[in-house]
Design an enzyme around this catalytic site. Structure first.
Site, PDB file in Angstrom:
ATOM      1  N   GLN A  74       0.811  -1.216   0.000  1.00  0.00           N
ATOM      2  CA  GLN A  74       0.000   0.000   0.000  1.00  0.00           C
ATOM      3  C   GLN A  74       0.845   1.269   0.000  1.00  0.00           C
ATOM      4  O   GLN A  74       1.791   1.388   0.784  1.00  0.00           O
ATOM      5  CB  GLN A  74      -0.895   0.011   1.241  1.00  0.00           C
ATOM      6  CG  GLN A  74      -1.825   1.215   1.313  1.00  0.00           C
ATOM      7  CD  GLN A  74      -2.751   1.129   2.505  1.00  0.00           C
ATOM      8  OE1 GLN A  74      -2.397   1.534   3.603  1.00  0.00           O
ATOM      9  NE2 GLN A  74      -3.936   0.586   2.283  1.00  0.00           N
TER      10      GLN A  74
ATOM     11  N   HIS B 256       0.354   5.122   0.824  1.00  0.00           N
ATOM     12  CA  HIS B 256      -0.561   6.043   1.481  1.00  0.00           C
ATOM     13  C   HIS B 256      -0.562   7.356   0.700  1.00  0.00           C
ATOM     14  O   HIS B 256       0.501   7.869   0.334  1.00  0.00           O
ATOM     15  CB  HIS B 256      -0.104   6.287   2.921  1.00  0.00           C
ATOM     16  CG  HIS B 256      -1.137   6.910   3.791  1.00  0.00           C
ATOM     17  ND1 HIS B 256      -1.602   8.198   3.599  1.00  0.00           N
ATOM     18  CD2 HIS B 256      -1.815   6.431   4.867  1.00  0.00           C
ATOM     19  CE1 HIS B 256      -2.515   8.476   4.518  1.00  0.00           C
ATOM     20  NE2 HIS B 256      -2.663   7.420   5.304  1.00  0.00           N
TER      21      HIS B 256
ATOM     22  N   ARG C 211      -5.274  -2.366   2.442  1.00  0.00           N
ATOM     23  CA  ARG C 211      -5.711  -2.254   3.832  1.00  0.00           C
ATOM     24  C   ARG C 211      -6.593  -1.037   4.053  1.00  0.00           C
ATOM     25  O   ARG C 211      -6.280   0.061   3.597  1.00  0.00           O
ATOM     26  CB  ARG C 211      -4.500  -2.188   4.772  1.00  0.00           C
ATOM     27  CG  ARG C 211      -4.908  -1.984   6.229  1.00  0.00           C
ATOM     28  CD  ARG C 211      -3.734  -2.064   7.166  1.00  0.00           C
ATOM     29  NE  ARG C 211      -2.773  -0.981   7.019  1.00  0.00           N
ATOM     30  CZ  ARG C 211      -2.950   0.261   7.458  1.00  0.00           C
ATOM     31  NH1 ARG C 211      -4.100   0.609   8.034  1.00  0.00           N
ATOM     32  NH2 ARG C 211      -2.002   1.161   7.330  1.00  0.00           N
TER      33      ARG C 211
ATOM     34  N   ARG D 229      -7.318   4.111   0.331  1.00  0.00           N
ATOM     35  CA  ARG D 229      -5.999   4.662   0.058  1.00  0.00           C
ATOM     36  C   ARG D 229      -5.505   4.364  -1.354  1.00  0.00           C
ATOM     37  O   ARG D 229      -4.838   5.208  -1.966  1.00  0.00           O
ATOM     38  CB  ARG D 229      -5.006   4.124   1.096  1.00  0.00           C
ATOM     39  CG  ARG D 229      -5.299   4.656   2.476  1.00  0.00           C
ATOM     40  CD  ARG D 229      -4.497   3.973   3.549  1.00  0.00           C
ATOM     41  NE  ARG D 229      -4.764   4.587   4.851  1.00  0.00           N
ATOM     42  CZ  ARG D 229      -4.225   4.183   5.985  1.00  0.00           C
ATOM     43  NH1 ARG D 229      -3.401   3.139   5.992  1.00  0.00           N
ATOM     44  NH2 ARG D 229      -4.508   4.790   7.119  1.00  0.00           N
TER      45      ARG D 229
END
Length: 575
Positions: free
Chosen positions: A236, A238, A390, A282
């Site tokens: 991921q 952000h 996530r 995200r």
């Protein structure tokens, strides 16, 4: 060499490790090994909140939280694990409160809650306030609370001990080997059970929110022992890292009402997520920022956009976002109440890791065969509750829910099990590897290789990916692995030899970069944080499955296992 004997050993002193140690120590003799002083662990940097459907401010239900987690994961999360996460989040947050964690409070004294990206009511209808928070220091407060409880409960801490190897024989984990950073001496920790909670591996990328310590040896050590790594292609980014620095600006800014703006002053998320807008997940926000930059709408033509909180009351910023206001003033010299903040996506979180079952026990194949006595929790583990992306706040939920489950499972196992004997020379590999690095007299510098790796991963294995770039990255990584064999080490001493330990960390990063890139190259679809520009659609027919990467004879072998679906069949994600 010294040998220490415990029932349960926890490696890593962040939120997951401390939660596991606390619950294990209530029944069995427990020790924690950490390469840092515990309260310096990375959980302390988590800012915005921990998700739990308490319903203190607005109506909420754990089933809504579970749905948001599954949807946010792009339907790759195992739904039985997600149900455990969302349901047990409630009791875990209340347990933390009872331990003394100083949550922000509502007017009537209950735990306050605020909005966060991807959290909705009534299965996606509109945003909901679910994030429980302690200003923007939530992770720090969790860490301090759990550390105090562990001290109270007589957990033994080995601070600044660096774990080098896992002791496994006949499919039974028998302990770990570590080096004391201060003395350079090797220590064998003999135990009935070991739990890894070592955090992430974000230092593979140039722009990252991760601390310098997050170098992934907690992934790499089991991988070298034949244990697969699950879903490593999903990493991921952000959306709100500080421009050029990567330091995270919490999603809570947008939860409090902050918005993205491009060079034209436009609130552009309305174009990409018309319902949730700036509170979309995200992966969606990160891609939107890059697409704005590609379209020439980056600020002054550069590769960042603005996060604008100037319309919020100054007192709300100072009260609810105090640390962020301090960061912005310190690093940029601007006032977030008056000036928009330059942000760009930053490498943030590994969805993949060591595969585990619902009680944090490590499994070693696609049939979920357990490795006796070995457990993992937190970011280095993959249970899988995060799937392909996530949901915000769920990292802290994951830590406490599966840290607690792992600690309790270890304690039960230890009470029913005799201590398995150590194999002959359990320190053999670790000793040989340290001496190999200590004697390295080639021409290559670890810092140069690390910089080249981070730039390669940033260029080719980040928010957007495609076949040619991934192949270029894989070739570059293999070249860097060859250069790594010819390191030059200046410090031949033993005490506080950080040069050797950084070289060991670099070896771990190189292994994980190869796994991540290989798995990303194989997955010919776009899902969550893995976005293939040459395969822009999600492919549930061929790719609704978890990857398992094994190291065999120096090569990576990929296998797959199905996603567990209980309630929600995959649907197109609508924002």
């Amino acid at each position: 060499m010294q040998v220490h004997t415990y029932d349960a050993i926890v490696v890593g002193a962040g939120g997951a490790g401390l939660m596991a140690a606390l619950h294990a120590s209530r029944q069995v003799k427990t020790a924690v090994i950490s390469k840092l002083y515990p309260t310096r662990s990375h959980t302390g940097t988590a800012q915005g909140g921990i998700g739990a459907a308490l319903g203190n401010v607005e109506e909420d239900h754990w089933e809504w939280h579970a749905f948001d987690t599954v949807k946010g994961s792009d339907y790759l999360a195992d739904q039985d694990a997600v149900e455990v996460l969302a349901r047990e989040a409630i009791e875990n947050v209340i347990e933390l409160e009872h331990m003394g964690l100083p949550f922000n409070r509502t007017a009537d004294g209950r735990i306050d809650q605020r909005r966060f990206g991807g959290h909705t009511r009534n299965f996606g209808e509109a945003p909901v306030k679910r994030a429980c928070y302690a200003a923007d220091r939530t992770g720090h407060m969790i860490m301090q609370t759990l550390y105090q409880q562990c001290i109270k409960n007589n957990v033994t801490f080995y601070d600044e001990y660096f774990v080098l190897d896992l002791i496994v024989e006949d499919n039974i984990c028998r302990g770990v080997v570590a080096v004391c950073i201060d003395t350079g001496e090797l220590h064998v920790f003999h135990s009935k059970a070991v739990l890894f909670a070592t955090g992430g591996c974000g230092k593979m990328w140039k722009i990252t929110s991760n601390a310098h310590s997050l170098t992934g040896e907690g992934f790499a050590i089991p991988y070298r022992r034949g244990i697969p790594l699950e879903d490593m292609e999903f990493y991921q980014f952000h959306p709100t890292g500080m421009y050029r620095l990567g330091i995270l600006l919490t999603e809570a800014i947008r939860g409090e009402g902050g918005v993205f703006r491009n060079n034209e002053g436009e609130r552009f998320m309305e174009r990409y997520a018309p319902t949730l807008k700036d509170l979309a997940s995200r992966d969606v926000c990160s891609r939107a920022i890059y697409l704005e930059i590609r379209a020439g709408r980056g600020i002054n033509g550069k590769d960042y956009v603005y996060l604008d909180a100037t319309h919020l009351p100054k007192e709300r910023i100072e009260k609810s976002l105090a640390d962020i206001a301090d960061f912005v003033r310190t690093y940029w010299g601007i006032d977030p109440a008056k000036d928009p903040m330059p942000v760009q996506p930053t490498a943030h979180y590994a969805m993949g890791g060591i595969p585990t079952d619902l009680n944090a026990q490590v499994v070693v194949d696609e049939r979920n065969t357990p490795l006796v006595g070995f457990y993992a929790a937190g970011e280095c583990a993959c249970v899988s509750v995060h799937g392909a992306n996530r949901l915000g706040t769920n990292s802290l939920v994951d830590l406490v829910v599966f840290g607690r489950r792992g600690g309790r499972a270890m304690a039960e196992f230890c009470q029913q099990t005799d201590l398995a004997p150590l194999p002959k020379e359990p320190e053999g590999w670790a000793l040989a590897e340290l001496e190999r690095l200590r004697g390295s007299s080639g021409k290559e510098r670890a810092a140069d290789i690390r910089s080249a790796l981070q730039q390669t991963m940033m260029d080719h294995v980040s928010v957007f990916r495609e076949n040619a770039g991934l192949e270029t990255a894989l070739d570059a990584i293999k070249e860097l692995q060859e250069r790594y064999r010819h390191l030059h080490i200046d410090d031949r001493g033993r005490r506080f030899n950080t040069e050797i330990l950084e070289a060991f960390e670099l070896g771990s990063l190189l292994d994980l970069a190869e796994v991540t890139t290989t798995a990303a190259l194989a997955r010919t679809e776009s899902r969550g944080a893995h976005w293939r520009e040459d395969f822009p659609k999600r492919d549930d027919v061929n790719w609704l499955k978890h990857s398992l990467a094994y190291r065999k004879n120096g090569e990576i072998v990929l296998k797959y296992k199905p996603v567990t679906i209980t309630q929600w069949q995959p649907k197109e994600r609508v924002y």
